[in-house]
Motif scaffolding. Structure first.
Motif, PDB file in Angstrom:
ATOM      1  N   GLY A   1       6.124  -9.623   6.638  1.00 42.77           N
ATOM      2  CA  GLY A   1       6.122  -8.225   6.225  1.00 42.77           C
ATOM      3  C   GLY A   1       4.780  -7.602   6.481  1.00 42.77           C
TER       4      GLY A   1
ATOM      5  N   ASP B   1       7.194 -16.251   1.466  1.00 42.30           N
ATOM      6  CA  ASP B   1       6.613 -16.977   2.595  1.00 42.30           C
ATOM      7  C   ASP B   1       7.696 -17.805   3.288  1.00 42.30           C
ATOM      8  OD1 ASP B   1       3.778 -16.419   2.774  1.00 42.30           O
ATOM      9  OD2 ASP B   1       3.628 -17.287   0.769  1.00 42.30           O
TER      10      ASP B   1
ATOM     11  N   GLN C   1      -1.019 -10.590   2.194  1.00 48.58           N
ATOM     12  CA  GLN C   1       0.392 -10.297   2.368  1.00 48.58           C
ATOM     13  C   GLN C   1       1.162 -11.582   2.641  1.00 48.58           C
ATOM     14  OE1 GLN C   1       1.642  -7.616   1.617  1.00 48.58           O
ATOM     15  NE2 GLN C   1       3.464  -7.091   2.768  1.00 48.58           N
ATOM     16  N   SER C   2       2.362 -11.697   2.111  1.00 48.12           N
ATOM     17  CA  SER C   2       3.177 -12.891   2.301  1.00 48.12           C
ATOM     18  C   SER C   2       4.307 -12.602   3.272  1.00 48.12           C
ATOM     19  CB  SER C   2       3.756 -13.359   0.963  1.00 48.12           C
ATOM     20  OG  SER C   2       4.566 -12.344   0.397  1.00 48.12           O
TER      21      SER C   2
ATOM     22  N   THR D   1       5.851  -6.318  -7.977  1.00 47.43           N
ATOM     23  CA  THR D   1       5.923  -6.396  -6.527  1.00 47.43           C
ATOM     24  C   THR D   1       6.436  -7.785  -6.133  1.00 47.43           C
ATOM     25  OG1 THR D   1       3.564  -6.991  -6.483  1.00 47.43           O
ATOM     26  CG2 THR D   1       4.144  -4.669  -6.146  1.00 47.43           C
ATOM     27  N   TYR D   2       6.724  -7.985  -4.867  1.00 52.44           N
ATOM     28  CA  TYR D   2       7.436  -9.198  -4.444  1.00 52.44           C
ATOM     29  C   TYR D   2       7.023  -9.601  -3.032  1.00 52.44           C
ATOM     30  CZ  TYR D   2      10.078  -5.819  -1.775  1.00 52.44           C
ATOM     31  OH  TYR D   2      10.414  -4.817  -0.898  1.00 52.44           O
ATOM     32  N   GLY D   3       7.343 -10.830  -2.675  1.00 54.04           N
ATOM     33  CA  GLY D   3       7.093 -11.330  -1.334  1.00 54.04           C
ATOM     34  C   GLY D   3       7.748 -12.684  -1.142  1.00 54.04           C
TER      35      GLY D   3
ATOM     36  N   LYS E   1       0.808  -1.201  -0.783  1.00 54.37           N
ATOM     37  CA  LYS E   1       1.210  -0.576   0.471  1.00 54.37           C
ATOM     38  C   LYS E   1       0.139   0.397   0.951  1.00 54.37           C
ATOM     39  CE  LYS E   1       5.326  -2.329   1.255  1.00 54.37           C
ATOM     40  NZ  LYS E   1       5.668  -3.035   2.520  1.00 54.37           N
TER      41      LYS E   1
ATOM     42  N   SER F   1       7.928  -7.309   2.109  1.00 51.59           N
ATOM     43  CA  SER F   1       7.010  -7.712   1.047  1.00 51.59           C
ATOM     44  C   SER F   1       6.240  -6.500   0.561  1.00 51.59           C
ATOM     45  CB  SER F   1       6.026  -8.775   1.565  1.00 51.59           C
ATOM     46  OG  SER F   1       5.044  -9.079   0.598  1.00 51.59           O
ATOM     47  N   SER F   2       5.955  -6.472  -0.741  1.00 53.17           N
ATOM     48  CA  SER F   2       5.092  -5.430  -1.310  1.00 53.17           C
ATOM     49  C   SER F   2       4.038  -6.058  -2.196  1.00 53.17           C
ATOM     50  CB  SER F   2       5.935  -4.437  -2.123  1.00 53.17           C
ATOM     51  OG  SER F   2       6.489  -5.067  -3.274  1.00 53.17           O
ATOM     52  N   LEU F   3       3.806  -7.346  -2.036  1.00 57.25           N
ATOM     53  CA  LEU F   3       3.042  -8.136  -2.995  1.00 57.25           C
ATOM     54  C   LEU F   3       1.666  -7.562  -3.281  1.00 57.25           C
ATOM     55  CD1 LEU F   3       3.663 -10.821  -4.504  1.00 57.25           C
ATOM     56  CD2 LEU F   3       2.178 -11.926  -2.834  1.00 57.25           C
TER      57      LEU F   3
ATOM     58  N   SER G   1       5.870  -5.066  10.664  1.00 51.41           N
ATOM     59  CA  SER G   1       6.248  -6.460  10.429  1.00 51.41           C
ATOM     60  C   SER G   1       5.206  -7.347  11.098  1.00 51.41           C
ATOM     61  CB  SER G   1       7.649  -6.756  10.980  1.00 51.41           C
ATOM     62  OG  SER G   1       7.702  -6.509  12.381  1.00 51.41           O
TER      63      SER G   1
END
Length: 745
Positions: A107, A501, A103-104, A497-499, A157, A152-154, A119
């Protein structure tokens, strides 16, 4: 050890509480409803999986409060906690990877009832007792628009669905004991229906000693829920959760130490307070404590059989601190860092669904989310050790920050036409990273330790301060499946998906003098930041053979703007920049179901490759060979299985998990050996014990062969052995035994 306060429930043996269901591992993976007797993947799209109540009970470990210990039996999920309960994570590192990805940013991976209330860093990582969870959805391939939310959902979930207040009056009591002074007490009381209202309340207390070194963990959870159903047109559920967590951390080994586990297996922080100056090796300077309160609700209005309006508001507040010492650093620079955290997040998801026909259902919705840092760290105090006492030495970081704000309208079309099923979704996301006003430069031992006073009296540092930055991103998704018959389905899915750092700010603060010497401001580097995205494609097949569900999957991910520590020739400096392209690909195979009336199983096998697709410059004349190298702490091969045998009132469940070798750096020069863990769970159920409807005795053993292994490699995906930024290595727990008694009334 601090006194551990258990509650006078029932005293006996290891950590799971069963409801009044029969003791078997029914629904160990996925099922259309809790009434089905077979083990097949029916109500999830693509490679997603649902773990229902009986798998939660059987696989949840004695702590019974961490969903990751359950979903780790899914292919491609690598969960490596620091201890056998799965509740003491190493500092603020989240030790879970899905398909090689971590996870980035600040999140969390898990959701509750479809709301992104987790979080990281901070508390509340295990705020739900698993007795209060009806099912867990693991979303690792296709994510629908209303689930593709949070900071983030990289990597996907993990969505926990709350066990709502029961329609009948019920009470559950559970008491567990085990190795290392482990105790856990749990109680839940349901009112049953009182007109249109149903209520429940629960609490749990967990405590134990660390399995090595000095220190302990103590955790308290309390939860209350209400369900209100005045008519078929309207329903509402609301929950409040309180979580208090105090625990000491485990020492993390260097790579050299991790190569000789026979000698360093039991190494931990020192038990005695140091007397020498600059000696910070002391267990009570490595700990964390948090108080977290969460509120969430689901409101549903159904004006007709084809129309549904759903509103889901949520809120979380979190206050506490981390204490960490730089034991492996230069002794002249050794400091203890107190990272103070006082933040909140809130938001809501609203959508309207209309079903035109079986072939077409439409959903229109909107998601709004605000999240206060840390992430990046904004309030970290430094202390030096003088004769065994900590003396304040200024701030490691001091900043005033704005909220991170995310919002997105979304739409989805779905339906079935003949044997064809589809879901087509689109989200347009606005992702704002809050502004940063740094006051760190110039702080010293004379600066006020009160955060507000330090900010008010401090001097704004224009070199290290930045304005808010907003990303605008389209996030599409698609699922398409064709059912050849009731037992065979071929499917393809796609989701972005996205994230993000947040390592640039603390990196700049730490190396400020070097950046200023090169005449480079944080704002200049900030302007180059991009949102990390991953385009994920699955191709899979689901079939049933004699009641056994089989699901082979091929997958690939194309990652853009992945963070890497690189040399920027424009400014002549090194810093973490979103310039990397990466690729993940592999194959999964899951199988689950009954072999006979008394024997059933779950098994998973996966191959995961996740690597950058280019090399990086570390200086004007040096290029680091990173292309195609597996990222740190990401095993390529995972295999796991659990077999459950039921006879009479007994259920015997042995399980095994294999993790292949891993690397501690991006150049793959630091190798950690593979390991295999064996566990055993034995449960016995009788009715009428002590006046209960059912009683379940359990005896559990973990790591039965007493394997010495590295559980977690604490590192970033882009850590390089040649840069002096070293990974550290967390050992896993030894052989442990637990027992419990659970009563349902």
């Amino acid at each position: 050890m601090k006194p551990v306060y258990t509650y006078p429930l029932v005293a006996v043996m290891a950590a799971s509480a069963l409801w009044a269901d029969p003791v078997n591992i029914e629904h160990i993976v996925v099922s259309d409803s809790a009434l089905d007797d077979t083990l097949y993947q029916g109500d999830t799209n693509g490679s997603d999986q649902r773990f229902e109540k009986k798998s939660i009970t059987t696989l949840g470990t004695q702590a019974n409060m961490n969903p990751f210990t359950i979903i780790q039996y899914s292919p491609s999920v690598n969960y490596t906690p620091a201890d056998t309960s799965g509740s003491n994570e190493p500092s603020y590192h989240d030790p879970i990877r899905i398909r090689g990805k971590s996870q980035s940013g600040p999140g969390g991976v898990y959701m509750i009832n479809g709301m992104p209330i987790s979080s990281n860093p901070g508390g509340g990582k295990q705020m739900l007792d698993m007795e209060n969870v009806a099912s867990i959805d693991l979303l690792k391939g296709y994510l629908s628009p209303e689930k593709n939310i949070g900071f983030s959902s990289l990597i996907g979930k993990v969505d926990m669905n709350v066990n709502a207040p029961r329609r009948q009056t019920n009470a559950m009591l559970s008491q567990a004991f085990g190795s290392d002074s482990f105790t856990r007490s749990f109680a839940r009381f349901d009112s049953g229906e009182m007109g249109d209202v149903r209520l429940f309340g629960s609490f749990s207390h967990l405590g134990y000693d660390k399995y090595k070194g000095d220190g302990e963990l103590e955790r308290f959870n309390a939860m209350a829920g209400i369900a209100y159903t005045p008519s078929e047109m309207f329903s509402a559920e609301a929950y409040v959760i309180y979580n208090k967590d105090d625990h000491h951390n485990y020492y993390a080994l260097s790579y050299t130490e991790a190569q000789d586990l026979e000698s360093y297996w039991n190494k931990d922080f020192a038990s005695a307070r140091p007397t020498a100056d600059n000696d910070v090796d002391y267990y009570d300077w490595n700990k964390q404590n948090f108080d977290t309160t969460t509120a969430l609700a689901t409101l549903q209005f159904r004006p007709s059989a084809d129309d549904t309006v759903t509103i889901k508001p949520y809120y979380k507040t979190d206050k506490g601190e981390y204490w960490n010492s730089s034991v492996n650093a230069n002794p002249a620079k050794n400091r203890v860092i107190q990272w103070r955290i006082d933040h909140d997040l809130y938001g809501g998801v609203a959508d309207y669904t209309h079903r035109f026909s079986k072939a077409l259902k439409t959903t229109l919705g909107y998601w709004y989310h605000k999240q206060q840092p840390p992430g990046p760290p904004t309030d970290r105090l430094k202390y030096k050790s003088v004769g065994g006492d900590l003396v304040f030495d200024g701030y490691a970081s001091l900043a005033d920050t704005g909220y991170h704000t995310l919002q997105a309208p979304f739409a989805e079309l779905s339906g079935s036409l003949g044997g064809f099923d589809y879901n087509l979704g689109l989200q347009y996301q606005s992702f704002e990273i809050g502004s940063l006003k740094s006051y760190t430069f110039g702080t010293d031992a004379n600066t006020s330790q009160n955060y507000d006073t330090a900010i008010a009296q401090g001097t704004l540092d224009p070199w290290a301060s930045v304005k808010a930055k907003t990303f605008h991103t389209w996030i599409p998704s698609l699922y398409a499946g064709y059912r050849f018959d009731e037992l065979n389905t071929l499917y393809v899915s796609y989701a972005r998906t996205y994230g993000f750092d947040v390592n640039l700010f603390p990196t700049y603060i730490k190396n400020r003098a070097n950046f200023v010497a090169k005449n480079v401001t944080l704002q200049q580097l900030w302007n180059k930041l991009e949102l990390e995205t991953s385009d994920n494609i699955d191709l899979g097949y689901k079939t049933m053979v004699g009641g056994v569900a089989l699901n082979p999957v091929l997958f690939v991910s194309f990652v853009k703007n992945k963070q890497a520590n690189v040399y920027d020739p424009e400014y002549g400096v090194n810093y973490p920049a979103n310039v990397g392209d990466a690729m993940g690909y592999g194959a999964e195979f899951s199988a689950s179901g009954p072999v006979s009336e008394s024997l059933e199983f779950i098994a998973g096998l996966s191959y995961n490759k996740y690597a950058f697709t280019q090399d990086f410059k570390s200086s004007p004349t040096t290029t680091i060979d990173t292309e195609g190298k597996q990222v740190p702490d990401a095993p390529e091969v995972l295999a796991k299985a659990a077999l459950s045998y039921s006879v009479g009132g007994w259920m015997i469940t042995p399980s095994v998990r294999y993790t292949s070798k891993r690397y501690g750096d991006l150049q793959n020069s630091q190798t950690v050996d593979a390991y295999t863990l064996f566990d055993l769970d034995v449960a016995y159920r009788i009715n009428g014990f002590l006046g209960s409807k059912s009683a379940v005795f359990r005896l559990s053993g973990t790591n039965l062969t007493d394997e010495k292994y590295v559980a977690t490699i604490i590192s970033a995906d882009n850590v390089l052995a040649t840069t002096g930024t070293s990974s550290t290595y967390q050992t896993g727990a030894p052989l442990s035994v637990f027992g419990s008694l659970s009563l349902s009334f």
